[in-house]
Scaffold this active site. Structure first.
Site, short mmCIF file in Angstrom:
data_model
loop_
_atom_site.label_atom_id
_atom_site.label_comp_id
_atom_site.label_asym_id
_atom_site.label_seq_id
_atom_site.Cartn_x
_atom_site.Cartn_y
_atom_site.Cartn_z
N ASN A 42 6.03 -71.09 20.93
CA ASN A 42 4.87 -70.53 21.60
C ASN A 42 5.27 -69.99 22.97
OD1 ASN A 42 5.15 -73.40 22.04
ND2 ASN A 42 3.13 -73.48 22.95
N ILE A 43 4.59 -68.91 23.35
CA ILE A 43 4.87 -68.22 24.60
C ILE A 43 3.53 -68.00 25.30
CG2 ILE A 43 5.85 -66.15 25.65
CD1 ILE A 43 7.50 -65.88 22.97
N GLU A 44 3.35 -68.69 26.42
CA GLU A 44 2.08 -68.62 27.13
C GLU A 44 2.10 -67.53 28.20
OE1 GLU A 44 0.92 -73.31 26.61
OE2 GLU A 44 1.53 -72.61 28.59
N GLU A 55 3.98 -69.98 15.27
CA GLU A 55 3.91 -69.50 13.90
C GLU A 55 3.84 -67.98 13.86
OE1 GLU A 55 1.25 -73.29 14.01
OE2 GLU A 55 2.01 -71.77 15.41
N CYS A 86 -3.27 -73.42 14.36
CA CYS A 86 -4.61 -73.05 14.83
C CYS A 86 -5.25 -72.05 13.85
CB CYS A 86 -4.53 -72.47 16.24
SG CYS A 86 -3.88 -70.78 16.32
#
Length: 135
Positions: A42-44, A55, A86
Site C-alpha cells: 500500500n502507498i498512502e 492488492e 477492502c
C-alpha cells in the site's frame, strides 16, 4: 511458486509500504497463469483518497506488463485475523479474477484463511452488467 511462498512474498513486501499516516503496511503477491509473480504494497498520500492498496498495486503492475490471466493471490498485514481486502480492492479483483480464483488472506503470524473470489464478493457488479454498447 507454492501457496506458502506466495504468502511469504506478501508478508515481506510489506516492508516497502509507504504508510506514514495509517502505520498499517499491507503486502500482496499475485501469481499469473504464466507463473510470474507481481508484488504490491500500500502507498498512502496526504490526500487520503488517492492512496492505493497493496492488492490494486499488484494487479495494476501485472496488467501494465500485459498479464491478464491470474492464478492466485496472497494478502498480508499485521492484524489479529487474516487481513480481508477492502471493498474497493474486492471490486477491482472481481473485474480481473475468475470467480473460483483463490485469495489467501493472512497475518504476520501466518494464520491463513482462503477464499474464492465469489466468496469475497458475491453477486458483484461486472462488465456484463453494462449495456452492450458500452462493453
Amino acid at each position: 511458486m507454492q501457496k506458502e511462498q506466495l504468502i511469504e512474498e506478501a508478508i515481506n513486501i510489506r516492508n516497502h509500504a509507504y504508510t506514514p499516516y495509517s502505520k498499517f503496511p499491507v503486502g500482496a503477491a499475485l501469481r499469473t497463469k504464466s507463473g510470474s509473480v507481481y508484488l504490491g504494497c500500500n502507498i498512502e498520500n496526504a490526500a487520503y483518497p488517492v492512496s492505493c492498496c497493496a492488492e490494486r498495486v499488484a494487479i495494476f503492475k501485472a496488467i501494465s506488463e500485459g498479464e491478464t490471466e491470474f492464478d492466485e493471490m496472497a494478502v498480508a498485514a499485521d492484524t489479529k485475523r487474516p487481513v480481508p481486502p477492502c471493498g474497493s480492492c474486492r471490486q477491482v479483483m472481481s473485474e480481473f479474477f475468475n470467480q473460483d480464483m483463490l485469495i489467501h488472506t493472512t497475518n504476520i503470524d501466518r494464520l491463513v484463511k482462503t477464499f474464492t473470489m465469489e466468496e469475497l464478493l458475491p453477486f458483484s457488479f461486472a462488465p456484463t452488467d453494462l449495456p452492450a454498447d458500452e462493453q
